[in-house]
Write an enzyme that holds these catalytic residues in place. Structure first.
Site, PDB file in Angstrom:
ATOM      1  N   CYS A   1      -7.379   2.852  -1.945  1.00  0.00           N
ATOM      2  CA  CYS A   1      -6.236   2.291  -2.038  1.00  0.00           C
ATOM      3  C   CYS A   1      -6.096   1.024  -1.111  1.00  0.00           C
ATOM      4  O   CYS A   1      -7.329   0.977  -0.548  1.00  0.00           O
ATOM      5  CB  CYS A   1      -5.543   3.203  -0.946  1.00  0.00           C
TER       6      CYS A   1
ATOM      7  N   THR B   1      -2.751  -3.507  -6.160  1.00  0.00           N
ATOM      8  CA  THR B   1      -3.391  -1.943  -5.590  1.00  0.00           C
ATOM      9  C   THR B   1      -3.808  -0.877  -6.200  1.00  0.00           C
ATOM     10  O   THR B   1      -4.794  -1.854  -7.810  1.00  0.00           O
ATOM     11  CB  THR B   1      -1.416  -1.513  -5.960  1.00  0.00           C
TER      12      THR B   1
END
Length: 237
Positions: free
Chosen positions: A196, A83
């Protein structure tokens, strides 16, 4: 082949992408029945999200350090946070474990330099766009960064957490992200970093209005390079 430890579940939608793409790349390079040696610790994202909302970054540091340590104890020879945002906790992890951390920002910088991009638009969570841990690390490597105005940053962030991390991908949100990319292009960005790990699922790089660097793809490339570094890659079975 080296064994990588993935800190996953943030969200699990992008963790699937990591697992699939790492294995596809290893199989493509080594051939035959080869697959990657992966340890995956997939967290309950609700716990992480609660601490994000509370701005409890010390709590998130402690949680991810514990995850990384479990992976190392289980045999991981390096770790990677699957992430972008939670690389805010990367310094704490690097200080706590005795194996390398393969950093997503360095992966994006490598791709940007290879493709001669000097100014990257950055789209991600509000912390990724507005805090220094991400854009600052790109700037340190000679890459100028641009982010939307604060109101747009908050809208991009809301779409991520209200929709993308819950597996919701709508045409309206896709159009809003493309509009933001066009604005950043007009301000001088020569490429956009999809910073993201779910954005590439909403706006695939080939559909973006300017060259797009998918953070998952960049990170996976660096992870796979590390995995096979001690393995001959020219022999196929």
């Amino acid at each position: 082949m080296r064994r990588i430890g993935l800190l996953g579940g943030m969200s699990w939608h992008s963790s699937i992408e990591y697992y699939t793409k790492i294995n596809e790349a290893v199989a493509g390079q080594l051939g035959g029945h080869h697959s990657a040696r992966i340890l995956l610790d997939s967290t309950d994202f609700a716990d992480i999200r609660e601490m994000q909302v509370a701005e409890d970054w010390a709590g998130n540091d402690a949680s991810l350090v514990a995850t990384a340590q479990r992976l190392v104890d289980g045999g991981a020879e390096a770790v990677a946070i699957a992430t972008n945002l939670m690389h805010k906790c990367a310094p704490a992890i690097e200080a706590a474990v005795d194996v390398p951390l393969i950093h997503i920002v360095d992966s994006i910088a490598t791709v940007a330099k290879r493709q001669d991009y000097s100014t990257l638009a950055v789209l991600g969570t509000k912390w990724t766009m507005l805090d220094d841990f991400y854009t600052g690390r790109l700037e340190e490597q000679g890459i100028r960064t641009l982010v939307p105005d604060e109101e747009t940053c908050l809208e991009v962030d809301q779409i991520i957490f209200d929709e993308l991390t819950q597996g919701v991908f709508t045409d309206a949100s896709r159009a809003r992200y493309v509009e933001s990319m066009n604005d950043l292009k007009a301000r001088g960005a020569d490429a956009v970093a999809l910073s993201c790990t779910e954005i590439g699922l909403l706006v695939p790089p080939e559909t973006a209005p300017l060259p797009a660097l998918d953070s998952v793809d960049a990170h996976v490339a660096a992870i796979v390079e590390w995995i096979v570094a001690n393995e001959p890659v020219t022999i196929r079975h």
